[in-house]
Design an enzyme around this catalytic site. Sequence first.
Site, short mmCIF file in Angstrom:
data_model
loop_
_atom_site.label_atom_id
_atom_site.label_comp_id
_atom_site.label_asym_id
_atom_site.label_seq_id
_atom_site.Cartn_x
_atom_site.Cartn_y
_atom_site.Cartn_z
N GLY A 227 0.86 -1.01 0.12
CA GLY A 227 -0.19 -0.05 -0.06
C GLY A 227 0.94 1.21 -0.13
O GLY A 227 0.68 2.37 -0.72
N HIS A 228 2.00 1.41 0.63
CA HIS A 228 2.87 2.63 0.78
C HIS A 228 3.68 2.62 -0.45
O HIS A 228 3.70 3.58 -1.05
CB HIS A 228 3.84 2.12 2.00
CG HIS A 228 4.77 3.19 2.19
ND1 HIS A 228 4.33 4.61 2.21
CD2 HIS A 228 6.22 3.37 2.04
CE1 HIS A 228 5.45 5.36 2.42
NE2 HIS A 228 6.68 4.56 2.27
N ALA A 229 4.00 1.47 -1.18
CA ALA A 229 4.78 1.58 -2.08
C ALA A 229 3.77 2.27 -3.54
O ALA A 229 3.93 2.97 -4.52
CB ALA A 229 5.36 0.40 -2.49
N GLY B 250 3.06 6.03 -2.65
CA GLY B 250 4.14 6.56 -2.92
C GLY B 250 4.65 6.96 -4.30
O GLY B 250 5.66 7.73 -4.52
#
Length: 346
Positions: free
Chosen positions: A291-293, A296
């Site tokens: 999710g972060h990747a 971002g």
Amino acid sequence: MGNIRVAAVRCTVVLAAALWLGAAVAQSPAVNPKEAADARTQQQQQRIQPLNNEPVWSEVRSGTPQMTQVRGRETDVLIQPEGQTWRALRVPLTTAGGFLVALTLVALAVFYLWRGPIGLKAPPTGRLIRRFTLVERAVHWTVAVTYTILAVTGLVVTFGKAVLLPIIGSTLFSWLATLSKLLHNFVGPILAVALVVLIVMFVHENIPRAYDWLWIRKAGGLFSGEHVPAGKANAGQKVLFWLMAVIFGLTLVVTGLILDFPNFNQTRQTMQTANTVHMIAGVIAVVLLLGHAYLGVVGVKGAYDAMRTGYVDETWAREHHEYWYNEVKAGREAGEGVPPLAQRTA
């Protein structure tokens, strides 16, 4: 001659007595009544069912300490029965973890097809604001790279036999699994150091604020497209920091070090517990990393440039982190080494 005969008779009597005594001792039951009963039970078991050693293995797997000449912790326990529980528990946990990772990838793909990359509503101004220093970016990328390596190698070790082996064959998979294991073991301690530095460096930006509840209720406008003001780190980033870096990150570090260095006198049960907790925390950390990747790198335009160059456009700062933008404009972050505005240079 008479003396010789007497001596020979005496030697014969002594030898016969010694042989009789040895045979009697050898055939006598064990001094310990329990050992004698166990011996009789085993002899009877061998007569009735000569190939069934169930009583022996029941005693071996009971976990009761026995006698051994080997020195060390748990060397007096031949088979640890909790190991069977650990092996049986790994199967459903691994299956559930695999489905969770797969569903996360599907959900991110569906969200991208529906929402697409989130861009700016207003045109860029060309004026830049420094968002991250060089040191902050270096620490972040160290953690990001090591975290990603550990995530990929952990997935190979955990799911490779079921997913990759039928596709790439045993030879290539054996090389890949060996490389993954080595990378996982040697990169882990690097993350242990870098992660602590990252937590100390960014913890002040991730303290929850009252206005974060509005961001949570509106999910940051990810689904509605509504503008929701936030500080330098929005509520979603703060949740990610406390879950991915602090809770599950430190859990992975501690359990990983226990597994990496088994010669620190920990018991087998400690290793099994650490392995189970490490696997659960690892799967959740991989889901959070995905999710972060996504957000971002692909999901939010300009977010990757902020961590790559350290600067963001004034419009980007205002639309995504309005409270922080206002603080920069007011000069309240000057003490942190963040210039109010930086003009783009050729």
